[in-house]
Scaffold this active site. Structure first.
Site, PDB file in Angstrom:
ATOM      1  N   HIS A 234       0.847  -1.196   0.000  1.00  0.00           N
ATOM      2  CA  HIS A 234       0.000   0.000   0.000  1.00  0.00           C
ATOM      3  C   HIS A 234       0.882   1.246   0.000  1.00  0.00           C
ATOM      4  CE1 HIS A 234      -4.026  -1.796   1.602  1.00  0.00           C
ATOM      5  NE2 HIS A 234      -3.501  -2.527   0.641  1.00  0.00           N
TER       6      HIS A 234
ATOM      7  N   TYR B 238      -9.318   5.459   7.025  1.00  0.00           N
ATOM      8  CA  TYR B 238      -9.473   5.834   8.437  1.00  0.00           C
ATOM      9  C   TYR B 238     -10.489   6.973   8.464  1.00  0.00           C
ATOM     10  CZ  TYR B 238      -5.236   3.194   9.723  1.00  0.00           C
ATOM     11  OH  TYR B 238      -4.305   2.203   9.953  1.00  0.00           O
TER      12      TYR B 238
ATOM     13  N   PRO C  47      -4.708   0.235  18.469  1.00  0.00           N
ATOM     14  CA  PRO C  47      -4.424  -0.246  17.114  1.00  0.00           C
ATOM     15  C   PRO C  47      -4.500   0.817  16.010  1.00  0.00           C
ATOM     16  CG  PRO C  47      -6.599  -0.976  17.842  1.00  0.00           C
ATOM     17  CD  PRO C  47      -5.972  -0.299  19.007  1.00  0.00           C
TER      18      PRO C  47
ATOM     19  N   LYS D  18       0.837  -0.210  14.988  1.00  0.00           N
ATOM     20  CA  LYS D  18       2.239  -0.276  15.404  1.00  0.00           C
ATOM     21  C   LYS D  18       2.609  -1.524  16.210  1.00  0.00           C
ATOM     22  CE  LYS D  18       4.255   3.231  13.641  1.00  0.00           C
ATOM     23  NZ  LYS D  18       4.018   2.709  12.297  1.00  0.00           N
TER      24      LYS D  18
ATOM     25  N   TYR E 149       3.758   6.356  10.082  1.00  0.00           N
ATOM     26  CA  TYR E 149       2.974   5.172   9.709  1.00  0.00           C
ATOM     27  C   TYR E 149       3.841   4.123   9.017  1.00  0.00           C
ATOM     28  CZ  TYR E 149      -1.315   2.669   8.375  1.00  0.00           C
ATOM     29  OH  TYR E 149      -2.311   1.732   8.261  1.00  0.00           O
TER      30      TYR E 149
HETATM   31  C1  PHB Z   1      -6.101  -4.511  10.278  1.00  0.00           C
HETATM   32  O1  PHB Z   1      -6.094  -4.747   9.070  1.00  0.00           O
HETATM   33  O2  PHB Z   1      -6.503  -5.348  11.105  1.00  0.00           O
HETATM   34  C2  PHB Z   1      -5.642  -3.187  10.791  1.00  0.00           C
HETATM   35  C3  PHB Z   1      -5.072  -2.285   9.903  1.00  0.00           C
HETATM   36  C4  PHB Z   1      -4.665  -1.034  10.367  1.00  0.00           C
HETATM   37  C5  PHB Z   1      -4.821  -0.716  11.696  1.00  0.00           C
HETATM   38  C6  PHB Z   1      -5.374  -1.621  12.583  1.00  0.00           C
HETATM   39  C7  PHB Z   1      -5.788  -2.853  12.136  1.00  0.00           C
HETATM   40  O3  PHB Z   1      -4.448   0.523  12.131  1.00  0.00           O
END
Ligand code: PHB
Length: 394
Positions: free
Chosen positions: A77, A205, A296, A300, A388
């Protein structure tokens, strides 16, 4: 049956990604280790965890010869979408910092490591019980019972506690010798797996007036999504219709619609920030979730765990090759420097994107001001992109 005594150079509690990666790196350097795990291999492989790997984590897996499956089966990504006020804004990692991340589920990382350790004849003991670690001032000892009921005493030069957020090892450190930093949030995540096609090329997000949502992925036909919920939310009260209605009001709009499907798994994920410092007590070293938890939102957790073991490996390797303890002595400080950067980033992403229960109108308007200042400035976007995708390792 009499208790059997075995010895190794490095005893490792926990066969999650941190413990197995450390055991693998030590093996490659000719250093012996034994890994003790209370869960079964099948149970760990079936646990749904997060899925974003920083480029440094991908390099560690590939360059150390664990597997290149992440490059074939993972999805690279180049950015994420930040969505607020009904509009998506692309944060282009490759343009901003020349890096990318891979979407590759933590369970796949575990499977790759477990298989590599097995092929290399690694001493990894799953399904152990009655584990008890002691003697950190000298040669650490781990007593345990293996899956066949045989009792063992494992003696080692060093013990590494990579035994997850409910760590047995962490609790053996006397209160006077450690500090716990703890922050709780007034919300949790409701996570689902759904059989549906991808809704977007990248992760979304979303900050909405109804609360946060994250649209992530697992494969072409299974997707992972989350929405912010109350920590006491009961998954039994949420059928598919109610779940999709919640996602729709948080994410859909202005021509964007989520692709929906049957929900095949649902769970509430706790949410907190935690650090145990220092990450060393005598000859006990803590790594990964045993020493720290991040919410989450910054993706990280796994990346920090892999960074810990990379730094710890350098210390152990240097000690066994030269007798010098200098890199072991600096392990905790070096690891914690990145841990606190990640704590800040995860906290920042969390507070910027979630609805804080009871927030006043000022709080909500200020949050939108913050999001606008991030997306409208190259410096703002670049800070997010650098954190990130993962800071350069030192
Ligand atoms: C996930 O794909 O489970 C996932 C991706 C990004 C995050 C948290 C969980 O910030």
């Amino acid at each position: 049956m009499a208790r059997k005594t075995i010895t190794t150079q490095v005893a490792i509690m926990g066969a999650g990604p941190a413990g197995l990666m450390l055991s693998h790196l030590l093996y490659k350097a000719g250093i012996e280790s034994t890994v003790i795990e209370v869960r079964s291999r099948e149970e760990i492989a079936a646990t749904v965890r997060a899925g974003i790997l920083e480029h440094g984590s991908v390099n560690l897996l590939v360059d150390s010869g664990v597997s290149d499956r992440v490059l074939r089966d993972g999805d690279e990504h180049q950015g994420i979408e930040l969505r607020f006020n009904g509009e998506s804004h692309h944060i282009d990692f490759s343009d901003l910092v020349g890096e990318s991340v891979y979407l590759y589920a933590q369970t796949e990382v575990f499977k790759d490591l477990a298989e590599r350790r097995e092929l290399d004849g690694g001493d990894v003991r799953y399904s152990c019980s009655n584990t008890q670690a002691s003697e950190f001032a000298g040669r650490p000892v781990v007593q345990f019972t293996d899956s066949e009921g045989q009792e063992f005493e494992l003696q080692a030069d060093f013990l590494v506690g990579a035994d997850g957020s409910r760590s047995h090892c962490r609790f053996q450190v006397p209160e006077a010798d450690r500090k716990w930093y703890f922050h709780e949030y007034p919300f949790a995540w409701f996570g689902i797996l759904t059989e549906a096609p991808k809704s977007s090329k990248e992760l979304i997000y979303a900050n909405s007036e109804h609360g946060f949502a994250l649209i992530s992925q697992r494969s072409d036909d299974v997707q992972r999504m989350y929405f912010q919920c109350d920590p006491k939310e009961n998954v039994g009260e949420w059928d598919d219709d109610r779940i999709w209605a919640e996602f729709r009001r948080r994410v859909n709009g202005n021509g964007f619609e989520l692709k929906e499907g049957p929900v095949i798994d649902k769970m509430v994920l706790p949410f907190r920030s935690f650090v145990h410092a220092p990450m060393r007590h005598g000859n006990l070293f803590l790594a990964g979730d045993a020493a720290h938890t991040v919410p989450p939102t910054g993706a990280k957790g796994l990346n920090l765990a892999l960074n810990d073991v990379k730094v710890l490996f350098e210390g152990l390797d240097n000690y066994f090759k030269s007798g010098s303890t200098s890199l072991l002595d600096s392990y905790s400080d070096r690891a914690l420097e990145r841990v606190w950067k990640a704590q800040h980033f995860s906290y920042w992403m969390t507070t910027m994107l979630h609805h804080v229960p009871g927030a006043d109108e000022f709080g909500r308007a200020r949050q939108l001001g913050e999001l606008n200042s991030v997306i409208s400035s190259r410096h703002g976007r670049a800070y997010l992109a650098e954190a990130y995708t993962g800071w350069p390792s030192k």
